[in-house]
Every structure is written in structure tokens, then in C-alpha cells.
Write an enzyme that holds these catalytic residues in place. Structure first.
Site, short mmCIF file in Angstrom:
data_model
loop_
_atom_site.label_atom_id
_atom_site.label_comp_id
_atom_site.label_asym_id
_atom_site.label_seq_id
_atom_site.Cartn_x
_atom_site.Cartn_y
_atom_site.Cartn_z
CG ASP A 57 -2.27 0.58 0.97
OD1 ASP A 57 -2.36 1.43 0.07
OD2 ASP A 57 -3.23 0.22 1.67
CG ASP A 117 -9.46 2.64 -0.07
OD1 ASP A 117 -9.04 1.49 -0.30
OD2 ASP A 117 -8.83 3.46 0.62
C1 GLA Z 1 -5.84 1.73 2.25
C2 GLA Z 1 -6.27 0.59 1.37
C3 GLA Z 1 -7.29 -0.25 2.10
C4 GLA Z 1 -6.67 -0.76 3.39
C5 GLA Z 1 -6.18 0.40 4.23
C6 GLA Z 1 -5.41 -0.08 5.44
O1 GLA Z 1 -6.86 2.65 2.45
O2 GLA Z 1 -6.76 1.04 0.16
O3 GLA Z 1 -7.71 -1.32 1.29
O4 GLA Z 1 -5.63 -1.63 3.09
O5 GLA Z 1 -5.34 1.25 3.50
O6 GLA Z 1 -4.96 0.95 6.23
#
Ligand code: GLA
Length: 719
Positions: A473, A543
Site C-alpha cells: 500500500d 477504496d
Molecule cells: C488503504 C487501502 C485499504 C486498506 C487500508 C489499510 O486505504 O486502500 O484497502 O488496506 O489502506 O490501512
């Protein structure tokens, strides 16, 4: 021979299966762009002409003005007033250069792009290298054109070599210039933000500059680096469309300028605002690779060219050979509350449901109980894993699923052991308070010591732990960009060096854990680009898991990127079978996964998910490797429809998705034109039979107007 050079006419002709790219050498010095478009059509060679006040070299006559003729690569300050691809500050301090043609060579294979991702090319691919020289700085510029014949793609990048006696500073660097005749085009871009990335926009070109860029240190959800130029009447199936992209994941600049002669200059590259690079005598610099494709058959063909290219040349090949795992991701179910007993039960239920993998998202390491602490401390939290990470992972696997884990290597919370030990390892500018975003700071990936530290800390934590998948990420954007490890006159280099550090670490992961796969992510699709796709087998699309939003996010992503790259999760259906069905059918646009608390799901929901996973596996390959045909886009319509089909057109996976506010009615005929007129097909999901002609003439389907509704059909050719 995909690359030809006519000595008599001094013309280079680069051909792919359906396209031709032509340029010539004029006056033994200029590279003049002639044509890019459909193969074997007669084009009108460029005839030099003059425009008042345009500068020229007297000995060549006033018709050869650098401001007027279409260039293959453009330079600042020596008579071309359009936007430049290269601005170089040499010992004279002016920024002016005059690169002229010197020589060229063709070879099989390609020139690597040092330290950056680039398209895979074997000996069947040909490359043209054209050398240009600027006599005053002594710099040599090498332009590369790599011809991907089958995919109808030509890629371009450049290498600048400082062969002079003094340092030069690259102040602007673009990977290519394409000067097209005419300006009757529309520009298509994908803009947006977090949770709303890759919104489709189509607007007519106007005179002057049009540009999209990212300044955030990532390719960004605000503007994807991909853009297209199309004829005014271009549609899904008809018209000229040029697709352009960049194999790079950091800040970038795409420029389109319509000039005084009604011609259009296109450029893509690193730009100037977030870039600078000093080359000492003897050093060289490599730009990222730009990708160009042309379709005379509308957007559909452009899309399929880019999909084929990305699958064949960009994605790690092991990512395509087998089905992508159906994962259960813990994020929306647990957030930071990672509890090993609970996750082992997740694993058990996952196995029963037919999921392939459990992915433990954020919250497993350091003091990570919320987003305020722990980033950077990549050791499991002993309070959460009483018997250690290895024992936990072994227990998950004993339940019959593989195991994935979330990491965010480039970031640090100020409340972390890493930050307390090394505050100087963050991007920061002396005397200026670093700004937080999501409670975190950005590590200085331009500093090799930081990259080395990260390698060692992951190596130690994952030693003997059997990890099948990393979710990588990147959850904030950069500002206050400075590296304590570099001198003041090198600070402009930080964003580019940062990306090189990220790529070096990604490469290390692929070598250290060759059997593991990487899914990349940046708050969802904030780094949805060809650079990340070179290392990661798929990307967390967004997200935003709302199925209505996902419909258009997925459609616009598919414009430029194949379904194999798109990670699509079904999120909590709240004990509603209809909602589950809809979410599942929307998620079938890409690679299926689930993101919900499986322990809270009712028996009917679990049984339905198990049925879905089984069904999905019966056509997963069609989505992963198939050709994509878009029939109705959700941008202009109240429903969308598309299908995937295999190379031999034996199977079709058809989908219709209603929007929330659809008017109840019947659709117009939705034509599956790739079906064979002389064959019969059976829909394996309903058992209904259709002739090929019926499919080609079009399915007329009901729109209910009720929302939460989609139709899925899987046609298979009958023997
Ligand atoms: C980001 C990702 C999510 C999750 C969060 C965790 O927002 O896109 O899918 O992994 O971080 O903190």
C-alpha cells in the site's frame, strides 16, 4: 522488417500489424515527423513552409523553421516556441540546445530503461536508436523506438549522455514528442480523487496548452497518466483513436498543445515542476518509457491493443499463467482489530466457502491499533500474535487456504520506533515542519540506506514465514519534499530517485519471494499505472466498494488497463441475497475477492458465496485473459453492458448492470458481434440456447428499474 530506412529518401518507416509510424531526416539535421496511423494508407509528406517571424537558419532557407515543422523530439530555446521535451542547462547557463541528427542503428530486442520498469521484449522485437548531438554542451541524445508488432504498440524513451566537459542540469524531460497534423481531436482523460479515481472525461481540443499532471509523487487518483486523442466522431467501434501512456508511477506531465499552424503536439514524461537532474561529465540519464498505440476502429480496438500489450509485455508473466486467488481480505471486516483466533476462524470459513486465500490487512505489526502509530515497525505485534507470526500463518494454512499480508513500506508514523531512531529518514525540508497526512510521513526512498533497512526488516520478520501474497500500500501523497541525504543542488532529483528506490525494493521483493504475488494499492487506485503493473499482478482498484460507483470506476479503468489488473471485492451485503448477487456480478468486471466479516454472515449468504466462487472459477480465465468488448458505457447511459471472449470466440461472458435510477424498459439489441453466425451457443448459467445469428443481431433484455440488478450470461459454443 518492422523498421525500414530508405537511404534515398531518408525516411524511417516503423510498422506494426495495423499501424505505421513514419519520420524522416531533413537537411541532414532535423528529424521530421511525417505520419502515425493506419498502415498502407497514402499520407501527404510534410512540405516545409514559412510563417512570419519564425526563426530559421539562413543556409537552409526560411521554410525550415524549428517552430513550424513537426518534430520527433523538441528542444527548448532554439527556435521552437511550442512546449519543449528537453530543457538542459549547460555551462553557459541558458537552457538553449540544438540537437541535430547524427546517426542511427536498428537492433533486435530493446534497450533497457535503467532502474525503471519497462516493457518486456525478446529478440523478435525490433528497436530503432537515433542519435542526436548538441555541439555546445557536448551532449548526446539517443531516441529509442521499440516496435511491438503484434500488439500494435510503439514505445519510446530517451537516454541523454553527457559527453561534454561540464555538468548539465536536465530541467525538463519528456519521454517523447509526437507532432500530429491537424487539431480536430477530442481529448479523453481519467481524472478524480480518492474513492472516485478514473472518472472519464472527453472534451474537444482547443488552441493553446492542455495538460494533465500529477504533483503528488505518485501517478495519482487525480489524473491517471493515460490519455487518448480521438477523431471528433470516434465511437467504441469507429474512428481514429490514439492511446498514450507512461510506464511510471511517480509525478508526471502529459501535454497537448494546439499551435498557430493548427497542428497538435503530444508529449508525456517527467515534466519540469517535480523534476530536475544533474548529469556530470560521463554520466547518462534514462527517461521512463512512453507507450503509443493507434486504432482505426475506435476505442474498443485501442483498449484491446493496450490490454494485450499490458498482459504480454508489462504484467509479471507468472501472474497470468494461473487463476488469480479469490481472497478474503480483513480490512472492512476488522480494520485495525487483528485478532489471531478470529482470523483462524476466518481461514476455516474461507476454506469452506471456496476462497483461496486469507489476506491479513493493516493492524498486525508494531503498535498499530489505529492509524496514528506503528507504521515503519514491521515486526508482528506480540500482543496480537502470542505464538508468533509463523505459527499463526501455519495455523491459517492448516485450515486449507493460502496467506497474504498487508505492508506499506514507504511510510512511517511519527509515533514509531523507526521514526524515533531515524527522523532523518523522512522526506523533509530543513526548518519546515513536516505536514502529516493520514497521521503519517513519507520515508526518503531516494536514500539507499532506507531501502536497505526496509529489506532487512522485512527479511527478518518474514524469515520462515510462508507468505503467498503481499498487498503493498501507499497511503499518502508527498509534500515538503526534500532529502536530508542529498546536497541542496540535488534536491530536485528526490521525486525521481524516490521512485527508483521504490522500484528497487519492489524488485527485491520479487526476487526474495519469487513464489509470492504482489497486489499494489494506493488508498485504492492512486497508483493505477503501468509502472506498478510491472511488479504487481493486480491493483486494488478503489477504496470505494459501492457497486454503483464500482461500475463506472471499473469501466474507465478498463479503457486502458486489462481486467487481470483489477482487484474487485464484494463488500458486506448485510444479509441481503439480492445485494450479494448484485455486488458479485459487478465484481466480475475484474478479479474477484471478498471483503467482509465471514463470521457474521448467515448460512444462506455463505452458501451463495460458495456457489459464486465455484461459478466464477468456471469463467475466471475469460476475464483474466479474454478480449474485452464494451457495449454500453455507464457514463452516458443508465445501465452498462460488456462481454469478455476468448481468442477463439468459443465463449462469451456477458454482463448487464443497471444503475440505481434506471427507467424500466427493454434495452436496444446488445450485439455480441464476435459470435459466429454459423454456430449455436448455450448459456451455461441458464441452459438457454441461442444461434450465433441471434447473438450477433443482439440480445434485447429487460431493465427492471429496481436497482441492485444485473444480468450475467456465459455462452459456450456447441460442438
Ligand atoms: C488503504 C487501502 C485499504 C486498506 C487500508 C489499510 O486505504 O486502500 O484497502 O488496506 O489502506 O490501512
Amino acid at each position: 522488417m518492422p523498421i525500414k530506412f530508405s537511404k534515398a529518401e531518408k525516411v524511417f518507416t516503423l510498422t506494426t500489424k495495423n499501424t505505421a509510424y513514419i519520420f524522416s531526416i531533413a537537411c541532414d539535421r532535423y528529424l521530421v515527423h511525417q505520419f502515425y496511423g493506419k498502415k498502407n494508407v497514402r499520407y501527404t509528406p510534410y512540405k516545409p513552409y514559412t510563417v512570419s517571424f519564425s526563426p530559421y537558419r539562413k543556409e537552409l532557407g526560411n521554410t525550415w523553421s524549428p517552430d513550424v515543422f513537426p518534430q520527433e523530439y523538441s528542444f527548448f530555446g532554439y527556435g521552437d516556441y511550442r512546449t519543449a521535451a528537453l530543457k538542459l542547462r549547460g555551462a553557459d547557463g541558458t537552457g538553449v540546445t540544438d540537437f541535430v541528427y547524427s546517426s542511427h542503428r536498428r537492433f533486435n530486442g530493446r534497450m533497457p530503461v535503467e532502474g525503471l520498469p519497462f516493457a518486456e521484449a525478446d529478440e523478435h522485437v525490433q528497436t530503432l536508436e537515433v542519435k542526436m548531438i548538441d555541439s555546445v554542451t557536448g551532449c548526446e541524445l539517443l531516441l529509442y523506438y521499440t516496435v511491438f508488432y503484434e500488439e500494435d504498440v510503439i514505445s519510446r524513451h530517451m537516454i541523454l549522455k553527457n559527453k561534454g566537459q561540464s555538468p548539465v542540469k536536465i530541467e525538463k524531460c519528456m519521454s517523447m514528442t509526437l507532432d500530429m497534423q491537424g487539431c480536430d481531436y477530442d481529448l479523453v482523460t481519467l481524472y478524480g480523487g480518492h474513492c472516485v479515481a478514473r472518472r472519464y472525461q472527453r472534451a474537444p481540443l482547443h488552441h493553446g496548452m492542455q495538460s494533465i499532471c500529477s504533483r503528488i509523487g505518485a501517478s495519482s487518483p487525480q489524473y491517471n497518466p493515460f490519455f487518448a486523442l480521438c477523431g471528433k466522431k470516434a465511437t467504441e467501434e469507429r474512428g481514429d483513436v490514439y492511446g498514450i501512456n507512461l510506464v511510471y508511477s511517480g509525478s508526471f506531465l502529459d501535454e497537448i498543445e494546439v499551435d498557430q499552424t493548427d497542428c497538435t503536439r503530444i508529449q508525456t514524461g517527467l515534466g519540469e515542476e517535480n523534476f530536475g537532474y544533474t548529469l556530470l561529465p560521463g554520466e547518462q540519464f534514462c527517461s521512463p518509457e512512453a507507450i503509443l498505440t493507434y486504432s482505426s476502429k475506435g476505442f474498443g480496438q485501442m483498449t484491446r491493443n493496450l490490454h494485450n500489450f499490458t498482459r504480454n509485455r508489462i504484467l509479471p508473466q507468472n501472474s497470468l499463467k494461473k487463476p488469480h486467488p479469490v481472497v478474503l481480505n480483513t480490512w472492512e471486516a476488522c480494520y485495525f482489530n487483528i485478532d489471531e483466533e478470529k482470523l483462524i476462524r476466518f481461514a476455516e470459513e474461507s476454506a469452506k466457502t471456496g476462497f483461496d486465500m486469507l489476506v491479513m490487512d493493516d493492524g498486525w505489526f508494531g503498535k498499530r491499533n489505529n492509524d496514528r502509530a506503528g507504521l515503519g515497525d514491521w515486526q508482528e505485534n506480540p500482543d496480537k500474535f502470542k505464538r508468533g507470526l509463523k505459527t499463526f500463518v501455519d495455523s491459517v494454512k492448516e485450515k486449507g487456504v493460502s496467506f497474504g499480508i498487508w505492508i506499506e513500506p514507504e511510510m512511517v508514523n511519527p509515533d514509531s520506533d523507526l521514526y524515533r531512531a531515524h527522523p532523518e529518514w523522512c522526506l523533509r525540508v530543513p526548518g519546515r515542519e513536516p505536514l502529516l497526512a493520514r497521521e503519517q510521513l513519507v520515508l526518503d526512498m531516494s536514500n539507499p540506506d532506507v531501502v536497505e533497512f526496509l529489506k532487512n526488516s522485512f527479511k527478518k520478520t518474514f524469515e520462515n514465514v510462508s507468505i503467498d501474497y503481499f498487498k503493498w500500500d501507499m497511503n499518502r501523497h508527498m509534500c515538503n519534499v526534500g532529502s536530508p541525504a542529498l546536497p541542496p543542488d540535488r534536491q530536485d532529483e528526490v521525486p525521481f530517485r524516490y521512485m527508483k528506490g521504490v522500484y528497487a525494493l519492489l524488485k527485491w521483493f520479487t526476487e526474495e519471494y519469487p513464489d509470492a504475488i504482489i497486489e499494489t494499492c494506493s488508498g485504492g487506485g492512486g497508483r493505477y499505472d503501468l509502472g506498478m503493473m510491472r511488479y504487481g499482478f493486480q491493483i486494488w482498484t478503489s477504496d470505494n466498494t459501492n457497486p454503483y460507483s464500482r461500475t463506472w470506476i471499473q469501466r474507465s479503468s478498463l479503457l486502458a488497463y486489462p481486467a487481470a489488473t483489477m482487484s474487485c471485492h464484494v463488500s458486506n451485503p448485510r444479509d441481503d441475497l439480492k445485494a450479494l448477487d448484485f455486488r458479485y456480478k459487478v465484481a466480475l468486471g475484474g478479479m474477484l475477492g471478498y471483503e467482509l466479516n465471514i463470521l457474521n454472515m448467515s448460512e444462506p449468504i455463505k452458501a451463495e458465496m460458495a456457489r459464486e466462487v465455484k461459478e466464477y472459477k468456471s469463467f475466471e480465465e475469460l476475464i483474466r485473459l479474454g478480449d474485452y468488448y464494451n457495449l454500453v458505457s455507464p457514463f452516458e447511459n443508465d445501465f452498462s453492458a460488456y462481454y469478455y471472449t476468448d481468442r477463439n470466440r468459443k465463449e462469451f461472458l456477458f454482463s448487464l448492470i443497471e444503475k440505481k435510477d434506471t427507467a424500466p424498459r427493454s434495452t436496444k439489441p446488445l450485439k455480441i458481434k464476435e459470435a459466429k453466425a454459423d454456430k449455436n451457443y448455450v448459456d451455461l448459467l441458464s441452459g438457454s440456447r441461442y444461434t450465433g445469428k441471434e447473438l450477433r443481431d443482439g440480445l434485447i433484455l429487460p431493465l427492471t428499474g429496481e436497482g441492485n440488478t444485473a444480468i450475467l450470461m456465459h455462452f459456450s459454443e456447441e460442438p
